[in-house]
Design a protein around this motif. Structure first.
Motif, mmCIF file in Angstrom:
data_model
loop_
_atom_site.group_PDB
_atom_site.id
_atom_site.type_symbol
_atom_site.label_atom_id
_atom_site.label_comp_id
_atom_site.label_asym_id
_atom_site.label_seq_id
_atom_site.Cartn_x
_atom_site.Cartn_y
_atom_site.Cartn_z
ATOM 1 N N GLU A 165 0.830 -1.204 0.000
ATOM 2 C CA GLU A 165 0.000 0.000 0.000
ATOM 3 C C GLU A 165 0.865 1.254 0.000
ATOM 4 O OE1 GLU A 165 -2.984 2.653 -0.123
ATOM 5 O OE2 GLU A 165 -3.243 0.483 -0.359
ATOM 6 N N TYR A 166 1.949 1.229 0.763
ATOM 7 C CA TYR A 166 2.812 2.413 0.800
ATOM 8 C C TYR A 166 3.476 2.634 -0.560
ATOM 9 C CZ TYR A 166 6.061 5.969 2.288
ATOM 10 O OH TYR A 166 6.749 7.163 2.395
ATOM 11 N N TYR A 167 3.978 1.549 -1.161
ATOM 12 C CA TYR A 167 4.563 1.703 -2.497
ATOM 13 C C TYR A 167 3.526 2.212 -3.483
ATOM 14 C CZ TYR A 167 6.561 0.907 -7.041
ATOM 15 O OH TYR A 167 7.006 1.111 -8.335
ATOM 16 N N ALA A 168 2.343 1.628 -3.463
ATOM 17 C CA ALA A 168 1.313 2.022 -4.427
ATOM 18 C C ALA A 168 0.901 3.475 -4.253
ATOM 19 C CB ALA A 168 0.105 1.108 -4.314
ATOM 20 N N ALA A 169 0.949 3.968 -3.008
ATOM 21 C CA ALA A 169 0.633 5.373 -2.758
ATOM 22 C C ALA A 169 1.817 6.289 -3.077
ATOM 23 C CB ALA A 169 0.227 5.569 -1.304
ATOM 24 N N ASN A 170 3.018 5.703 -3.117
ATOM 25 C CA ASN A 170 4.245 6.465 -3.388
ATOM 26 C C ASN A 170 5.088 5.705 -4.403
ATOM 27 O OD1 ASN A 170 4.154 8.566 -0.946
ATOM 28 N ND2 ASN A 170 3.618 6.542 -0.142
ATOM 29 N N TYR B 186 -8.691 -9.623 -3.414
ATOM 30 C CA TYR B 186 -8.550 -8.336 -2.734
ATOM 31 C C TYR B 186 -7.739 -8.446 -1.450
ATOM 32 C CZ TYR B 186 -12.494 -8.005 -5.877
ATOM 33 O OH TYR B 186 -13.294 -8.088 -6.993
ATOM 34 N N ARG B 187 -6.998 -9.566 -1.291
ATOM 35 C CA ARG B 187 -6.386 -9.844 0.007
ATOM 36 C C ARG B 187 -4.901 -10.168 -0.086
ATOM 37 N NH1 ARG B 187 -10.784 -13.945 2.597
ATOM 38 N NH2 ARG B 187 -9.168 -14.171 4.175
ATOM 39 N N PRO C 79 -3.219 -3.343 -3.742
ATOM 40 C CA PRO C 79 -3.022 -1.886 -3.736
ATOM 41 C C PRO C 79 -2.722 -1.312 -5.124
ATOM 42 C CG PRO C 79 -1.983 -2.827 -1.817
ATOM 43 C CD PRO C 79 -2.424 -3.987 -2.673
ATOM 44 N N PHE C 80 -2.109 -2.119 -6.000
ATOM 45 C CA PHE C 80 -1.889 -1.693 -7.382
ATOM 46 C C PHE C 80 -3.194 -1.752 -8.166
ATOM 47 C CE2 PHE C 80 2.077 -3.242 -5.720
ATOM 48 C CZ PHE C 80 3.039 -2.396 -6.243
ATOM 49 N N VAL C 81 -3.918 -2.842 -7.976
ATOM 50 C CA VAL C 81 -5.174 -3.047 -8.699
ATOM 51 C C VAL C 81 -6.146 -1.904 -8.447
ATOM 52 C CG1 VAL C 81 -7.245 -4.488 -8.722
ATOM 53 C CG2 VAL C 81 -5.001 -5.550 -8.888
ATOM 54 N N ARG D 42 -5.621 1.002 -7.869
ATOM 55 C CA ARG D 42 -5.164 2.214 -8.557
ATOM 56 C C ARG D 42 -5.114 2.016 -10.061
ATOM 57 N NH1 ARG D 42 -3.061 2.009 -3.458
ATOM 58 N NH2 ARG D 42 -2.989 3.998 -2.317
ATOM 59 N N GLY D 43 -5.665 0.884 -10.515
ATOM 60 C CA GLY D 43 -5.868 0.678 -11.942
ATOM 61 C C GLY D 43 -4.885 -0.215 -12.653
ATOM 62 N N VAL D 44 -3.851 -0.722 -11.977
ATOM 63 C CA VAL D 44 -2.846 -1.555 -12.643
ATOM 64 C C VAL D 44 -3.341 -2.998 -12.707
ATOM 65 C CG1 VAL D 44 -0.474 -2.397 -12.585
ATOM 66 C CG2 VAL D 44 -0.984 -0.066 -11.799
ATOM 67 N N PRO D 45 -3.502 -3.579 -13.892
ATOM 68 C CA PRO D 45 -3.909 -4.987 -13.972
ATOM 69 C C PRO D 45 -2.825 -5.894 -13.397
ATOM 70 C CG PRO D 45 -4.221 -3.862 -16.085
ATOM 71 C CD PRO D 45 -3.375 -2.962 -15.230
ATOM 72 N N MET D 46 -3.220 -6.840 -12.570
ATOM 73 C CA MET D 46 -2.261 -7.725 -11.908
ATOM 74 C C MET D 46 -2.767 -9.168 -11.939
ATOM 75 S SD MET D 46 0.426 -5.979 -10.406
ATOM 76 C CE MET D 46 0.924 -6.787 -8.869
#
Length: 540
Positions: A369-374, A437-438, A443-445, A447-451
């Motif tokens: 989550e921190y990486y995805a936010a930053n 979701y777990r 956290p990437f998903v 924000r729109g990144v397909p994973m």
């Protein structure tokens, strides 16, 4: 086990990758080392956690990667641990409910005291605001200062199939407790309380009570959590029924109404009050990031994620006190380095490959989550990703389970890779649990990144589904999140290496493709991807 057809809106343009040798010896040595007692269960904020970060830097460098964070191997992740104490009862009207037995609650705000006083309770159904699905449980309601009482899961989770406004039995992100708290905060609620139900939550009240009591860690994103509700919590099903009874309403009737499209939030005409104290501990952990720069499109990225942390000394009163986390997730962490080494040996693909070992997954996906936010690499330039969490050691399988299959054009790449292996895709055996979701891809998903989150299926080459189900049940009963998750020299590594071959193929295909896989039309993450793309001058 029935195989599923993979569907996608576009065909892949990438060629199948050439065969490559992925080092089983490296996998074995890394998993053995990471899950040894020397690493003390890899808990962030402890010497064992620091030892893990140092070891991963060595392994990433030995694999031939370059430092991934602007010349550095790590990204600092500031964390805050909040411990609640001195819990007053949850009072609703004339009723008092006991902490732990009837309700649990925490604060995401960094304040010494949490005090919820005479907050009007509003039943908001499933607490969903999903414009793309024509659903808004908060429509016309001002939640300022009020307490949102929310049902767990989605409105159509009781359906047998996977059809419906919210995909029937398959949980969407709107069904996850994380979303419900986030949306309640966006709506200005003072508190958000979720009603527990065993099947809908996929776990019993004992899990809620254990997980939501004691110290809780969060990514410290600044602002002392002022954008969060005062309190987030759960009530048992029995407590919820008592609250509705105090409001002279029938719980079952209201829950049924909440599953219908014309549901409107309703004030229960009663108020909630409680209070508790909070103490804080701030500490720092690290994500570890390596990169293999692409040849012709180095500013387009395929990301690999795996969490390096586990639970530390989890059973202090037992003879074996360490949760070593061999499967969960020394296997996925080791796979980062083993795959990196193979890609380096094969030569870089056209796009860059990123290898991200994240911290604090067990505390709530905090490192991811921190990486995805930053993000070090912009989300608009991140084509797609592969998450590896708990790679199975039960031997080769004829099938895989892909959490999130049918959501994006990644399906076409997976179809090609599985065909090359002669494997099939099986249905998610527990779609209501919302496993997509777990884990750390999510956290990437959001924000729109397909994973991808692809795992071995249960149809084993040796023993079939019966053997696969038995092996999974044994792991869950004897090892998962327990001291029994230890390295075993007798493990069958053929299944792990089969899965690594699949992950390698997927990354290579994406890395040499000019495609930007999109979310399927109407998916809950389509809008986030479009917003990210629209804000970028390059990338998607």
């Amino acid at each position: 086990m029935a195989a599923l057809a993979l569907t996608a809106c576009a065909e892949t343009t990438a060629q199948q990758p050439a065969a490559v040798e992925i080092s089983e010896a490296r996998m074995q040595e890394m998993v053995r080392t990471l899950s040894s007692d020397e690493f003390e269960g890899r808990l962030p904020g402890t010497p064992g956690g620091e030892r893990t970060v140092a070891y991963l830097i060595e392994q990433f460098e030995a694999a031939g990667l370059q430092p991934g964070n602007n010349g550095a191997w790590t990204q600092e992740v500031p964390l805050v641990e909040i411990t609640g104490s001195d819990f007053a009862p949850l009072t609703v009207g004339d009723e008092e409910f006991t902490y732990g037995e009837d309700w649990v609650g925490v604060s995401y705000r960094q304040t010494a005291e949490t005090s919820l006083e005479n907050s009007e309770i509003v039943f908001v159904g499933y607490g969903i605001n999903a414009p793309e699905r024509g659903w808004n449980d908060y429509e016309g309601v001002d939640m300022t200062g009020k307490t949102a009482l929310i049902l767990v899961n989605d409105p159509d989770f009781n359906e047998e199939g996977l059809e419906g406004t919210f995909d029937g039995r398959a949980m969407t992100y709107y069904g996850r407790w994380t979303y419900k708290y986030e949306e309640a905060a966006r709506q200005g609620a003072a508190a958000a309380i979720i009603v527990h139900e065993d099947f809908a939550a996929s776990y019993g009240w004992n899990v809620v009570e254990g997980s939501w009591s004691g110290a809780q860690s969060y990514a410290d994103t600044g602002g002392d959590g002022s954008d969060q509700t005062l309190m987030n919590g759960w009530v048992s099903n029995e407590t919820a029924r008592a609250i509705f009874y105090a409001a002279d309403m029938d719980f079952d009737e209201m829950a049924m109404a909440a599953s219908l499209p014309d549901f409107e939030a309703v004030s229960l005409g009663v108020e909630a009050s409680t209070s508790f104290n909070n103490t804080f501990r701030r500490y720092t952990s690290n994500n570890v990031i390596g990169i293999l720069r692409g040849t012709t499109a180095p500013n387009e990225y395929i990301i690999h994620t795996a969490h390096w942390d586990h639970l530390g000394i989890c059973a202090p009163d037992e003879e074996d006190s360490i949760c070593n986390g061999a499967i969960d997730n020394a296997t996925g962490t080791a796979a980062l380095a083993a795959l990196a080494e193979a890609h380096v040996a094969a030569g870089p693909p056209e796009r860059s490959l990123v290898f991200l070992a994240v911290t604090a997954e067990e505390q709530g996906l905090l490192g991811a989550e921190y990486y995805a936010a930053n993000p070090v690499f912009p989300h608009a330039n991140t084509v797609a990703g592969i998450n590896m969490d708990g790679i199975a050691v039960r031997g080769q399988s004829r099938d895989v389970v892909a959490r999130g299959a049918g959501k994006s054009e990644l399906d076409a790449f997976l179809e090609d890779a599985l065909a090359e292996q002669g494997r099939t895709l099986s249905a998610d055996p527990a779609p209501q649990a919302g496993y997509y979701y777990r884990s750390d891809h999510f956290p990437f998903v959001k924000r729109g990144v397909p994973m991808y989150y692809v795992k071995s299926g249960l149809d084993l080459v040796e023993g079939g589904v019966e053997a696969g189900e038995a092996a999974e049940a044994a792991y869950r009963e004897n090892a998962y999140h327990a001291p029994g998750d230890e390295y075993d020299e007798s493990w069958d590594w053929s299944g792990i290496m089969q899965d690594l071959d699949l992950y390698y193929s997927l990354a290579r295909m994406l890395g040499n493709s000019g495609d930007w896989p999109a979310w399927n039309a109407g998916d809950e993450f389509e809008a986030a991807r479009q917003q990210s793309c629209n804000a970028s001058r390059s990338g998607c």
